[in-house]
Motif scaffolding. Structure first.
Motif, PDB file in Angstrom:
ATOM      1  N   ARG A   1      14.074  44.269 -74.079  1.00 41.51           N
ATOM      2  CA  ARG A   1      13.422  43.794 -75.509  1.00 41.51           C
ATOM      3  C   ARG A   1      11.888  43.562 -75.264  1.00 41.51           C
ATOM      4  NH1 ARG A   1      14.856  41.108 -80.127  1.00 41.51           N
ATOM      5  NH2 ARG A   1      15.759  43.122 -80.565  1.00 41.51           N
TER       6      ARG A   1
ATOM      7  N   LEU B   1      19.244  43.545 -71.224  1.00 42.26           N
ATOM      8  CA  LEU B   1      18.386  43.645 -72.296  1.00 42.26           C
ATOM      9  C   LEU B   1      17.478  43.029 -72.617  1.00 42.26           C
ATOM     10  CD1 LEU B   1      22.124  43.910 -74.199  1.00 42.26           C
ATOM     11  CD2 LEU B   1      20.539  45.749 -73.821  1.00 42.26           C
TER      12      LEU B   1
ATOM     13  N   PHE C   1      16.333  47.721 -78.986  1.00 42.65           N
ATOM     14  CA  PHE C   1      15.970  47.391 -77.536  1.00 42.65           C
ATOM     15  C   PHE C   1      14.998  48.523 -77.141  1.00 42.65           C
ATOM     16  CE2 PHE C   1      19.805  44.956 -78.036  1.00 42.65           C
ATOM     17  CZ  PHE C   1      19.318  43.617 -77.652  1.00 42.65           C
TER      18      PHE C   1
ATOM     19  N   SER D   1      11.714  42.302 -81.739  1.00 44.29           N
ATOM     20  CA  SER D   1      11.659  43.580 -81.792  1.00 44.29           C
ATOM     21  C   SER D   1      10.539  44.107 -81.907  1.00 44.29           C
ATOM     22  CB  SER D   1      12.648  44.291 -82.394  1.00 44.29           C
ATOM     23  OG  SER D   1      12.594  45.675 -82.638  1.00 44.29           O
TER      24      SER D   1
END
Ligand SMILES: Nc1ncnc2c1ncn2[C@@H]1O[C@H](COP(=O)(O)OP(=O)(O)O)[C@@H](O)[C@H]1O
Ligand SMILES: [Mg+2]
Lengths: 333, 257
Positions: free
Chosen positions: A197, A193, A25, B117
């Motif tokens: 991200r 979160l 993250f 990611s």
């Protein structure tokens, strides 16, 4: 509005990699530790404070994080974010009360409408720069406010009241505060979160490039407005998620949540906590919500005190709570 | 002649002041074309017009057989006409490697992936490093771009531009403010990367122009004063007069050439 996220720039910092897979993250070590502390507080909190107060805090924290996504990482100052927060609230309340949907679906409906409104409002606003962007978001939010004031389904000045909390997935009764608390905690943590991200995704990398040097990004073939619009829509959706959750918690959706003062409050929370920091909006929301709770009997004075905090922040602690703390500890928070 | 970029009567007025006036430019495919002229001649404005950062008052632009006069800057870049800026344009708080990756990401995809990611961008590292090696920056890959010395920033800018594999590059004073050593490096680099593509460059250093450019267009006060190869242009009395009248440093270099 082009605002430098001052907390991100400046003195060299200790950027050791994150712990426990939290680097996925984008968290460095200090942020991973802060996250674990926050997690602990979220889990232990209801054993020390009223769950309803904490749920309110978490909703506002998520709202501020959503707002920070836009100003801290895209550099756009929206002065109309209450329109998404309030839309989430009204739609979730309506879906739960009139359509009889289960709470998770009602919250989903509120979030979806917030995202849709965000896409439209963003499409109108993002082609404007600086103060004009802020003015247009404010004007749009006022229009949305008048819509909710007039629309038959919102109950005008009374709002939508006695919204049932219902049962999660139709199975788990949420009438008990502690049951609902865990749902809200999960929504907050997931939203938090998710934002981290987004910031540390391939898309987030493009946002950073655009903020750093927009003409260069354009010259590399980036249609920058598309990226800003997506960021705006995501921010609106998350603000609406926070508003939806709040409506389910309190069983009520009113004009307060779409009024321009609510847009101002989220600016204050984010500024106080630290613009462009990961945890700042949460800290700022916590301070404001707890303070409002402590000082509730002072009535209008709360507004004055908030005004003073705002001025002090702007004059003395420009980096906000987490920005200043990070500077002190030489880490990014 | 195979023309890749052609303008006709290109004109830009700013509040009555004409910065670019009736410029008809023809750039041959595969050539290195120099655009020179004294300060304020309108060279940068020309670049802004060609890459659509400015809308022309009059005139038309064709690139690679297409009329691009009404296009947006990002669309022009996507056609393969990519510019650099006079003031070095890097992303200062991104690392050197990330700067190049941002360009690769645009060309190869993943730029809207907000749920993944950013570690997936590692798939572009090999290509980015190869490009950095090309410009002699591979040992600096993990520095922040803002920390590079000026000459290296220009090299990074070129590597970033090359990541898009452009059909045509526009370079605005790539050697301005550089040390001798850096100038030589850039000259060698431009010559190398010009293989298989077209380059249009604004350049003040006439030795660089002489060494690199196949064709030169001289601009003064927004108008084309002369065009041709270096030998022809430098013998043109009007060109000499224009330079003598404005910039002794350049006219010195001129005498040298
Ligand atoms: N945006 C603008 N508004 C007004 N005048 C401009 C603008 N951009 C450039 N100019 C003027 O146009 C002329 C040409 O500028 P420029 O193209 O930058 O010259 P060069 O790059 O050849 O030195 C200059 O006189 C400059 O002041
Ligand atoms: Mg110039």
């Amino acid at each position: 509005m082009a605002v430098q996220a001052s907390a991100l720039v400046g003195a060299p910092v200790n950027d050791a990699p994150g712990l426990l897979g939290l680097s996925g993250f984008g968290f460095n070590r200090a942020q991973s530790i802060t996250f674990l502390v926050m997690l602990l507080l979220v889990v232990a909190g209801p054993f020390f404070l009223y769950p309803v107060l904490l749920m309110k805090l978490l909703c506002f924290a998520l709202f501020a994080c959503a707002f920070n996504l836009l100003i801290g990482y895209v550099g756009l100052l929206s002065f109309g974010h209450a329109m998404f927060f309030g839309t989430g609230g009204y739609l979730a309340a309506h879906a739960a009360k009139v359509w009889g949907l289960t709470p998770e679906l009602a919250i989903l409906v509120g979030t979806a409408f917030g995202a849709a409104l965000g896409a439209v409002a963003g499409w109108i606003a993002i082609r404007r720069q600086g103060i004009y962007f802020a003015m247009i978001t404010l004007a749009l939010a006022q229009m949305v406010y008048f819509f909710y004031l007039q629309a038959p389904f919102t109950g005008g000045e009374d709002g939508i009241q006695r919204v049932p909390r219902g049962a999660l997935f139709g199975l788990i009764d949420l009438r008990a505060d502690m049951a609902l608390y865990w749902v809200v905690a999960v929504i907050f943590l997931a939203g938090f979160l998710f934002i981290s991200r987004v910031v540390h995704s391939p898309f987030g990398q493009v946002l950073k490039a655009i903020r750093e040097n927009e003409p260069r990004a354009i010259s590399l073939g980036y249609r920058v407005d598309d990226y800003k619009l997506l960021a705006f829509t995501l921010s609106a959706a998350l603000a609406a998620l926070a508003g939806s959750a709040k409506a389910i918690v309190f069983g009520i959706a009113t004009l307060t949540d779409v009024y321009w003062t609510m847009s101002g409050e989220v600016v204050l929370m984010t500024l106080l906590g630290g613009l462009g920091t990961v945890f700042g909006p949460v800290a700022g929301a916590a301070v404001i919500v707890l303070m409002q709770n402590q000082l509730a009997e002072l009535g209008a004075w709360v507004t004055v005190i908030q005004g003073i905090i705002f001025v002090v922040c702007v004059l003395l602690f420009r980096a906000g709570i987490m920005g200043e703390l990070g500077r002190l500890l030489k880490v990014r928070l | 002649m195979d023309t890749i970029l052609a303008t006709e009567d290109l004109t830009k007025e700013f509040l009555g002041f004409t910065a670019v006036s009736g410029v008809s430019l023809n750039v041959r495919r595969g050539s290195i074309h120099g655009l020179i002229g004294p300060n304020g001649a309108g060279k940068t404005t020309c670049f802004n017009l060609l890459t659509k950062f400015l809308q022309p008052t009059r005139g038309s632009i064709r690139f690679d057989g297409r009329d691009i006069t009404g296009m947006k800057p990002a669309e022009v870049a996507r056609l393969g006409l990519v510019r650099s800026f006079q003031i070095s344009a890097v992303f200062p708080h991104l690392t050197v490697l990330e700067n190049v990756r941002v360009a690769l990401q645009r060309a190869r995809g993943r730029s809207f992936d907000f749920w993944r990611s950013d570690k997936v961008l590692g798939q572009y590292d090999a290509r980015a490093r190869a490009l950095l090696e090309d410009v002699g920056l591979h040992t600096h890959a993990h520095l922040l771009a803002g920390e590079l010395p000026y000459g290296r920033k220009r090299a990074l800018e070129i590597a970033t531009t090359l990541a898009l594999d452009p059909v045509m590059m526009l370079l605005d004073e790539p050697t301005a403010g550089m040390t001798h050593e850096d100038v030589d490096r850039i000259v060698a680099l431009v010559r190398r990367v010009a293989q298989g593509r077209t380059v249009l460059m604004v350049e003040h250093n006439l030795r660089v122009v002489e060494g690199l450019c196949d064709t030169i267009t001289v601009l003064t006060r927004g108008r084309v004063l002369a065009e041709g190869d270096y030998a022809g242009v430098s013998r043109n009395p009007e060109v000499v007069a224009a330079y003598l009248g404005t910039d002794p440093a350049i006219s010195g270099a001129q005498a040298h050439g």
